[in-house]
Enzyme design. Structure first.
Site, PDB file in Angstrom:
ATOM      1  N   ASP A  79     -18.767  24.999  -4.275  1.00 33.04           N
ATOM      2  CA  ASP A  79     -19.431  25.477  -2.879  1.00 33.04           C
ATOM      3  C   ASP A  79     -20.624  26.437  -2.822  1.00 33.04           C
ATOM      4  OD1 ASP A  79     -19.462  24.448  -0.356  1.00 33.04           O
ATOM      5  OD2 ASP A  79     -17.376  25.447   0.182  1.00 33.04           O
ATOM      6  N   THR A 131     -18.093  21.701   2.263  1.00 29.82           N
ATOM      7  CA  THR A 131     -17.439  22.119   2.158  1.00 29.82           C
ATOM      8  C   THR A 131     -15.401  21.212   2.782  1.00 29.82           C
ATOM      9  OG1 THR A 131     -17.477  24.169   2.576  1.00 29.82           O
ATOM     10  CG2 THR A 131     -15.263  23.887   2.851  1.00 29.82           C
ATOM     11  N   ARG A 150     -22.783  29.749  12.674  1.00 27.94           N
ATOM     12  CA  ARG A 150     -21.369  30.088  12.530  1.00 27.94           C
ATOM     13  C   ARG A 150     -21.169  30.154  13.816  1.00 27.94           C
ATOM     14  NH1 ARG A 150     -20.925  28.679   8.071  1.00 27.94           N
ATOM     15  NH2 ARG A 150     -23.078  28.750   8.090  1.00 27.94           N
TER      16      ARG A 150
HETATM   17  N1  LIG Z   1     -17.095  13.337  10.283  1.00 29.18           N
HETATM   18  C1  LIG Z   1     -16.749  14.607  10.633  1.00 29.18           C
HETATM   19  N2  LIG Z   1     -16.048  14.633  11.985  1.00 29.18           N
HETATM   20  C2  LIG Z   1     -15.644  15.496  12.848  1.00 29.18           C
HETATM   21  N3  LIG Z   1     -16.092  16.940  12.026  1.00 29.18           N
HETATM   22  C3  LIG Z   1     -15.941  17.137  11.412  1.00 29.18           C
HETATM   23  C4  LIG Z   1     -16.723  16.102  10.615  1.00 29.18           C
HETATM   24  N4  LIG Z   1     -16.922  16.083   9.130  1.00 29.18           N
HETATM   25  C5  LIG Z   1     -17.323  18.281   8.822  1.00 29.18           C
HETATM   26  N5  LIG Z   1     -16.369  18.142  10.581  1.00 29.18           N
HETATM   27  C6  LIG Z   1     -16.182  19.471  10.514  1.00 29.18           C
HETATM   28  O1  LIG Z   1     -17.659  20.763  11.509  1.00 29.18           O
HETATM   29  C7  LIG Z   1     -17.206  21.811  10.897  1.00 29.18           C
HETATM   30  C8  LIG Z   1     -18.149  22.374   9.715  1.00 29.18           C
HETATM   31  O2  LIG Z   1     -18.029  21.680   8.485  1.00 29.18           O
HETATM   32  P1  LIG Z   1     -17.826  22.577   7.103  1.00 29.18           P
HETATM   33  O3  LIG Z   1     -17.238  23.556   6.822  1.00 29.18           O
HETATM   34  O4  LIG Z   1     -17.295  21.744   6.301  1.00 29.18           O
HETATM   35  O5  LIG Z   1     -19.588  22.901   7.268  1.00 29.18           O
HETATM   36  P2  LIG Z   1     -20.202  22.807   5.905  1.00 29.18           P
HETATM   37  O6  LIG Z   1     -21.127  21.956   5.677  1.00 29.18           O
HETATM   38  O7  LIG Z   1     -19.245  23.431   5.155  1.00 29.18           O
HETATM   39  O8  LIG Z   1     -21.051  24.023   6.747  1.00 29.18           O
HETATM   40  P3  LIG Z   1     -21.487  26.239   5.742  1.00 29.18           P
HETATM   41  O9  LIG Z   1     -23.133  24.750   5.773  1.00 29.18           O
HETATM   42  O10 LIG Z   1     -21.716  26.391   7.409  1.00 29.18           O
HETATM   43  O11 LIG Z   1     -20.248  26.189   4.859  1.00 29.18           O
HETATM   44  C9  LIG Z   1     -15.965  21.598  10.235  1.00 29.18           C
HETATM   45  O12 LIG Z   1     -15.537  22.040  11.413  1.00 29.18           O
HETATM   46  C10 LIG Z   1     -15.440  20.494   9.978  1.00 29.18           C
HETATM   47  O13 LIG Z   1     -13.694  20.182  10.112  1.00 29.18           O
HETATM   48 MG   LIG Z   2     -19.496  25.083   3.869  1.00 31.96          MG
END
Ligand SMILES: Nc1ncnc2c1ncn2[C@@H]1O[C@H](COP(=O)(O)OP(=O)(O)OP(=O)(O)O)[C@@H](O)[C@H]1O
Ligand SMILES: [Mg+2]
Length: 722
Positions: free
Chosen positions: A220, A36, A605
């Protein structure tokens, strides 16, 4: 221009996805890997670096909450407005499109959204009107049939019934339902998508216009798109737009509602130039939580296969609490949360994720008892509450006289002496004339087709609505809300309702007036009336933003609603065979795998601490059951788990501790849940429940011979056995 902040704080794979020139991409990655985040940065990159106009961006997310967050974060990265961009859920975007082109879509300007509750009521009435037995033809199943077919893009004429009499009947119900909706200018959730899709199929000019406009489409949670949603994106994109999809096959949890994880493969086939990017580092959870979640999901077959790792610390073990029953479970959670707070943490950082909405009631009880603040997402949401729907129905009818669902809801609320018999006549007449309930009512009054008293009551109702709509035409939105609920007698009706409930309802109605005051038209909705826009927002956003948004409160929601979110502390109660996986899915391998994915979603989560609970006995839907711990617990490696077996104890009040209630906890002489006891009259039994404290403590005992009884401990003369 300094764009480094768009790439700073991203790993190499994420940078590649964010910073590549406009193209189609598939980002396939596990939970918490930053999908995301990448999507948001990608939008900002397109706008700031590629100089793409915000008008050419369409972004789809799964909930209104996620959409608001996405808009907020993009604006932050852009340091300004994202005006012109379309960000929303599939439903809200389809709605927007239909509003703008209602004529081309064959809808009246004031069309209204029919929510699932009203949909079922309407279907029930139609089933009855068709002379069918409701027991054999349950309205809920009808809604299932209709929505399921709409999700596949199927109108009644496209469905083959293969001479099967059951399917034939459902088809007739679908047809009758669709006619009723069309007559009344009502659109259900599935219809929003289907119509939006048909609009493009039928109207090449319009399609071309939007194709030229939306050159950048981003989706998304793609794993949970259904056929019609995929088709809608596919046709919009054509061969020219760039489509970025983001998803995780392991988090596909809406199969039961028609979502197709195969859409990921389909996308790869139909967008052969698409770049595939995998993200493998998890930034959300501790290594312990991640290992546990990975171990659970490994039991599924046919996965696309992803490895997730983290360089974070192990963190705390996963607590598994074995509760005596659901009350004990709730009390345990409250206790843990109190400790969490005492350690200086905020309640809002904790969430309780349950499998079914019905589980929230007991938890709510425990929160109310302890005075701890909580917020429920999804339960009975503000705009779904009875009194709010009543008040909104007045507004709906004022806006659109053809809205039969609104008519039915308020014609006799508050009571005006319009009985079911008269209403049935109005319905029958409406069917015969092929007109709305409203028209039918007016006609029957004019032609004196109703008996005296009913006739004058109906006439009064008609006058009331006409009067309100004239009177309020020029008034501000909040005055419309205020005056209509006063004038109709609705407010007075709830004011007369005694007790807490009546008061809450009046407060809610007052809250509705404030909601109307705060309401602002979106910039792209300027051509719509404020009232219509308000009504649609209410239907679409039911409860996602709540009145007490800024309070520090624990968040309660279903696992489904928790998708995409993250919380430092997560509780998952009710992890038992028969609950999770649910009874029905235990036997069916496909459904079992979907439950396991749901478990994966729930576990991932958690950022710092995960607490799983199961109870030996549980009362739900009025039935008592004895459940084994869920297989999902066994699938977690034992070395990641810390078992907690603290049974909550009941205080036994004695003369002494009536005055020193806090001082005496249960000891060997008192009672605890699960305790065997004897009563002089009822015989032997087991303590199953308790409430209150001190001299007021009441306990529930399940006696072997006479069943369950509530007893006041002080008077009950119980003796502990064993
Ligand atoms: N490169 C990075 N460095 C530090 N923190 C990160 C990085 N990439 C993502 N995050 C942090 O990791 C957490 C998870 O990110 P995100 O919600 O975008 O994951 P997602 O893949 O969309 O998860 P889900 O599958 O549950 O939707 C968030 O708090 C985000 O800010
Ligand atoms: Mg996500």
């Amino acid at each position: 221009m300094d764009v480094s902040e768009l790439l700073d704080g991203l790993n190499d794979a994420q940078r590649e996805a964010v910073g590549s020139p406009p193209c189609s991409q598939l980002i396939l990655a596990g939970a918490g890997s930053g999908k995301t985040r990448v999507l948001v940065h990608r939008i900002a990159w397109l706008l700031r670096v590629e100089q793409v106009s915000p008008f050419s961006v369409l972004a789809v997310t799964f909930t209104n909450k996620a959409a608001a967050e996405m808009r907020g974060r993009t604006e932050q990265l852009l340091r300004g407005q994202s005006n012109g961009m379309w960000i929303g859920t599939f439903h809200s975007l389809a709605h927007r499109l239909l509003r703008a082109h209602h004529q081309e879509a064959g809808l009246p300007q004031a069309f209204q959204i029919l929510d699932s509750d009203d949909q079922i009521r309407l279907i029930r009435r139609l089933i009855k009107a068709m002379g069918l037995d409701e027991k054999k033809w349950p309205a809920k199943q009808g809604a299932w049939f209709i929505n399921g077919n709409k999700d596949e893009g199927l109108r009644p004429q496209n469905i083959d019934h293969y001479d099967d009499p059951t399917t034939k009947t459902w088809l007739q119900i679908y047809e009758a339902y669709q006619q009723a909706c069309d007559r009344a200018g009502l659109v259900d959730f599935a219809e929003l998508l289907l119509r939006a899709h048909e609009l493009w199929l039928k109207n090449a000019t319009l399609l071309r216009h939007y194709r030229d406009r939306f050159r950048h489409i981003l989706v998304d949670e793609f794993q949970d798109t259904n056929s019609i949603q995929y088709a809608w994106i596919r046709i919009l994109a054509g061969d020219t737009s760039h489509v970025t999809i983001v998803g995780d096959d392991d988090q596909s949890i809406y199969g039961w509602r028609g979502a197709k994880v195969e859409n990921i493969q389909k996308f790869l086939d139909e967008f052969p130039g698409a770049k595939m990017i995998r993200l493998e580092q998890n930034y959300r959870s501790t290594a312990t939580i991640l290992k546990a979640a990975n171990a659970v999901i490994e039991n599924n077959t046919g996965r696309l296969g992803k490895e997730l790792w983290t360089d974070g610390s192990d963190g705390e073990p996963i607590s598994v609490y074995e509760a005596y029953n659901e009350l004990d479970e709730a009390n345990y959670i409250v206790n843990q949360l109190q400790q969490w707070q005492q350690q200086g943490n905020a309640l809002v950082d904790a969430a309780i994720l349950y499998r079914s909405n019905a589980q929230s009631r007991v938890l709510e009880g425990a929160f109310i008892n302890s005075g701890m603040k909580y917020r429920i997402y999804g339960g009975v949401r503000f705009f779904e509450r009875q009194e709010i729907k009543d008040a909104m129905s007045y507004l709906r009818l004022i806006s659109n006289r053809r809205d039969d669902a609104a008519f039915e809801r308020i014609v006799n609320t508050p009571t005006r002496g319009i009985g079911e018999t008269s209403l049935e006549k109005v319905r029958l007449n409406a069917r015969e004339q092929g007109c709305s309930m409203w028209q039918s009512a007016v006609m029957m009054v004019e032609q004196k087709l109703l008996t005296g008293r009913a006739s004058s009551s109906v006439a009064k109702f008609v006058d009331l609505i006409d009067f309100l709509s004239d009177e309020l035409a020029e008034k501000a939105l909040y005055e419309k809300v205020d005056v209509s609920m006063r004038h109709s007698g609705l407010l007075a009706m709830y004011q007369a309702e005694k007790g807490e409930k009546g008061q809450t309802r009046v407060e809610n109605l007052e809250e509705l007036v404030s909601a109307a005051k705060d309401f602002v038209l979106d910039e792209d909705e300027q051509d719509m009336s404020e009232l219509d826009s308000f009504l649609s927002h209410a239907a679409l956003e039911a409860g996602e933003s709540q009145a007490d948004e800024f309070d520090d409160a624990v968040q309660l929601m279903t696992m489904h609603a928790a998708k995409g979110l993250e919380f430092p502390l997560v509780f998952v109660p009710g992890v038992e065979e028969g609950m999770f996986p649910s009874m029905q899915s235990g036997e069916d391998p496909e459904r079992l795998e979907e439950e396991r994915r749901l478990c994966y979603v729930a576990m991932t989560r958690a950022m710092k601490k995960l607490v799983i609970c199961h109870a030996e006995t549980r009362r739900l839907y009025g039935k008592e059951s004895y459940n084994r711990p869920s297989r999902f617990i066994r699938e977690i490696p034992a070395d990641l788990i810390e078992n907690v077996k603290l049974k909550t104890t009941v205080q036994k009040p004695t003369m002494q501790n009536r005055f020193h209630q806090e001082s005496e906890r249960f000891d060997a002489s008192g009672f605890h849940l699960g305790q065997r006891v004897n009563h002089t009259k009822f015989g032997d039994g087991t303590v199953t429940n308790y409430e209150g404290s001190g001299a007021q403590t009441r306990i529930q005992v399940h006696f072997d011979d006479v069943g369950s009884k509530w007893l006041v401990v002080t008077y009950a003369r119980l003796t502990a056995l064993g």
